[in-house]
Design a protein around this motif. Structure first.
Motif, PDB file in Angstrom:
ATOM      1  N   ASP A  65       0.872  -1.171   0.000  1.00 54.29           N
ATOM      2  CA  ASP A  65       0.000   0.000   0.000  1.00 54.29           C
ATOM      3  C   ASP A  65       0.907   1.218   0.000  1.00 54.29           C
ATOM      4  O   ASP A  65       1.408   1.625   1.049  1.00 54.29           O
ATOM      5  CB  ASP A  65      -0.887  -0.042   1.256  1.00 54.29           C
ATOM      6  N   HIS A  66       1.170   1.744  -1.177  1.00 55.34           N
ATOM      7  CA  HIS A  66       2.148   2.824  -1.289  1.00 55.34           C
ATOM      8  C   HIS A  66       1.789   3.706  -2.491  1.00 55.34           C
ATOM      9  O   HIS A  66       1.333   3.195  -3.511  1.00 55.34           O
ATOM     10  CB  HIS A  66       3.558   2.218  -1.464  1.00 55.34           C
ATOM     11  N   PRO A  67       2.017   5.034  -2.366  1.00 54.78           N
ATOM     12  CA  PRO A  67       1.599   5.933  -3.464  1.00 54.78           C
ATOM     13  C   PRO A  67       2.275   5.657  -4.803  1.00 54.78           C
ATOM     14  O   PRO A  67       1.747   6.048  -5.848  1.00 54.78           O
ATOM     15  CB  PRO A  67       1.988   7.326  -2.961  1.00 54.78           C
TER      16      PRO A  67
ATOM     17  N   ILE B 115       9.447  -0.999   0.271  1.00 57.57           N
ATOM     18  CA  ILE B 115       9.472  -2.425  -0.101  1.00 57.57           C
ATOM     19  C   ILE B 115      10.456  -3.171   0.818  1.00 57.57           C
ATOM     20  O   ILE B 115      10.146  -4.228   1.357  1.00 57.57           O
ATOM     21  CB  ILE B 115       9.874  -2.591  -1.592  1.00 57.57           C
ATOM     22  N   HIS B 116      11.644  -2.589   1.016  1.00 50.68           N
ATOM     23  CA  HIS B 116      12.653  -3.243   1.853  1.00 50.68           C
ATOM     24  C   HIS B 116      12.204  -3.321   3.308  1.00 50.68           C
ATOM     25  O   HIS B 116      12.560  -4.259   4.016  1.00 50.68           O
ATOM     26  CB  HIS B 116      13.991  -2.497   1.757  1.00 50.68           C
TER      27      HIS B 116
ATOM     28  N   LYS C 101       4.511   4.900 -10.994  1.00 50.94           N
ATOM     29  CA  LYS C 101       3.898   3.708 -10.401  1.00 50.94           C
ATOM     30  C   LYS C 101       4.793   2.545 -10.793  1.00 50.94           C
ATOM     31  O   LYS C 101       5.019   2.302 -11.988  1.00 50.94           O
ATOM     32  CB  LYS C 101       2.501   3.448 -10.976  1.00 50.94           C
ATOM     33  N   ILE C 102       5.303   1.848  -9.798  1.00 50.97           N
ATOM     34  CA  ILE C 102       6.150   0.688 -10.075  1.00 50.97           C
ATOM     35  C   ILE C 102       5.252  -0.522 -10.311  1.00 50.97           C
ATOM     36  O   ILE C 102       4.312  -0.768  -9.543  1.00 50.97           O
ATOM     37  CB  ILE C 102       7.116   0.427  -8.906  1.00 50.97           C
TER      38      ILE C 102
ATOM     39  N   TYR D  95       6.824  11.712  -0.657  1.00 53.66           N
ATOM     40  CA  TYR D  95       5.877  10.635  -0.331  1.00 53.66           C
ATOM     41  C   TYR D  95       4.423  11.085  -0.562  1.00 53.66           C
ATOM     42  O   TYR D  95       3.594  10.307  -1.045  1.00 53.66           O
ATOM     43  CB  TYR D  95       6.068  10.190   1.128  1.00 53.66           C
ATOM     44  N   ASN D  96       4.149  12.337  -0.243  1.00 54.61           N
ATOM     45  CA  ASN D  96       2.765  12.831  -0.385  1.00 54.61           C
ATOM     46  C   ASN D  96       2.426  13.284  -1.803  1.00 54.61           C
ATOM     47  O   ASN D  96       1.392  13.894  -2.024  1.00 54.61           O
ATOM     48  CB  ASN D  96       2.521  13.976   0.599  1.00 54.61           C
ATOM     49  N   ARG D  97       3.308  13.020  -2.742  1.00 55.33           N
ATOM     50  CA  ARG D  97       3.105  13.356  -4.154  1.00 55.33           C
ATOM     51  C   ARG D  97       2.913  14.862  -4.338  1.00 55.33           C
ATOM     52  O   ARG D  97       2.146  15.305  -5.186  1.00 55.33           O
ATOM     53  CB  ARG D  97       1.892  12.595  -4.723  1.00 55.33           C
ATOM     54  N   GLU D  98       3.619  15.642  -3.522  1.00 54.72           N
ATOM     55  CA  GLU D  98       3.425  17.090  -3.582  1.00 54.72           C
ATOM     56  C   GLU D  98       4.494  17.817  -4.376  1.00 54.72           C
ATOM     57  O   GLU D  98       4.453  19.034  -4.514  1.00 54.72           O
ATOM     58  CB  GLU D  98       3.322  17.660  -2.164  1.00 54.72           C
TER      59      GLU D  98
END
Ligand SMILES: Nc1ncnc2c1ncn2[C@@H]1O[C@H](COP(=O)(O)OP(=O)(O)OP(=O)(O)O)[C@@H](O)[C@H]1O
Length: 336
Positions: free
Chosen positions: A84-86, A142-143, A166-167, A291-294
């Protein structure tokens, strides 16, 4: 933490997937990508009035078995469900029939970062920095789940409608607490310890990040040859040259990530990702904003509609006859 993860993964039957679907629930349209054992097709749920596009990853059971990838496909599905990650693709469901397994993913409209990189030849420093910060932030996540991604390359980085990454493609992801020995990945991005079969762990992702930064800034990977064996030789030797356009701080980071000795590689310590994020190339980066896509993306797709496929290549329709696996092979998918 280890116990929790174990419980989470063993308790998570793929049968728990969010909703159950079958192929007849969908209208399929254009193929947006192909892989070793299947294709990714845009699909819309017939009953959805809004006609939201999804990406349906359709994998042939016989090919999965032939290429000994049954466990990888199951892991891909489980890992995606726990993420669950942006900057990680979201899975909406999974299902199977006699010939195929299907992963239903959110549709990402901006195409592969690979396409953007090839069209621009190489990225200027700030553009590379933007994408690399989103990737470093994702690798940290992920790690933290004790998972190595193991397939970092521009083809697996998609651009969403707002221009963020998006990975995708968690087919090689693996839960690693100790070392693992499987040979997987793309030649140009393989870490030396994978090639030498010395056992590898999450550090291979930091190596691949070094390759990626080099390729973003140079326009080509640091170790290259037409022949994969020559690529492997160059990787093990660890010798590469920088083009003149790469700035000093970026060079320093690349050198530290492309350390042939994995124990000396930046990111390999107990404080792994934090050490990478502290490097001077990232000075001034606000990681919370990342992280907040800002942080405003350098490029956003110009979309005509939600289901625009202009940023994906055209692929011919699949016409090959597909066989059903034997009863024995079919059983391998019982718990999918
Ligand atoms: N959610 C998505 N939205 C839009 N396009 C996608 C999506 N997922 C995958 N694609 C496209 O399909 C291509 C293949 O997808 P993916 O890499 O997941 O398949 P694969 O079968 O695992 O491939 P490989 O054999 O390279 O591992 C991607 O590179 C991308 O172009």
């Amino acid at each position: 933490m280890e116990k929790d993860l174990e419980k989470k993964l063993s308790g998570l039957s793929i049968e728990d997937a969010k909703e159950s679907f079958s192929l007849s629930d969908f209208n399929l349209s254009k193929t947006v990508g192909t892989g070793s054992f299947g294709r990714v097709v845009m699909a819309k749920l017939k009953k959805d009035k809004k006609k939201m596009p999804y990406a349906l990853k359709i994998l042939k059971k016989t090919e999965i078995v032939r290429l000994k990838q049954v466990d990888h496909v199951k892991t891909e599905c489980k890992v995606l469900m726990m993420m669950d990650h942006p900057f990680i693709i979201k899975i909406k469901g999974k299902f199977k029939d006699n010939k195929y397994v299907y992963l239903l993913l959110e549709y990402i409209c901006g195409g592969e970062l690979f396409r953007l990189l090839r069209s621009e030849c190489r990225f200027i420093n700030d553009v590379a920095l933007f994408y690399i910060t989103e990737i470093a932030c994702t690798l940290e996540y992920i790690h933290s789940l004790d998972i190595a991604y193991r397939d970092l390359k521009p083809e697996n980085l998609l651009i969403d409608k707002e221009g963020h990454l998006k990975i995708t493609d968690f087919g090689f992801a693996k839960i690693v607490r100790d070392k693992t020995y499987t040979l997987c990945g793309t030649p140009e991005y393989l870490a030396p310890e994978i090639i030498q079969n010395n056992g590898h762990d999450k550090n291979v992702d930091w190596w691949a990040l070094g390759i990626l930064i080099f390729e973003f800034l140079a326009g080509y990977p640091p170790f290259y040859d037409e022949n994969p064996w020559e690529i492997y030789k160059k990787i093990i030797e660890g010798y590469f040259e920088f083009p003149s356009n790469i700035e000093t701080k970026a060079k320093d980071l690349i050198k530290k990530l492309l350390s042939v000795d994995p124990s000396k590689r930046l990111g390999s310590g107990s404080t792994g990702a934090a050490d990478v994020k502290k490097h001077k190339w990232f000075r001034g980066v606000d990681w919370d904003l990342v992280y907040n896509r800002e942080i405003p993306p350098p490029w956003t797709p110009s979309m005509e509609s939600e289901d625009d496929t202009q940023y994906y290549d055209d692929y011919p329709d699949s016409t090959d006859p597909v066989e059903e696996p034997s009863v024995e092979d079919q059983e391998l998918f019982d718990d999918f």
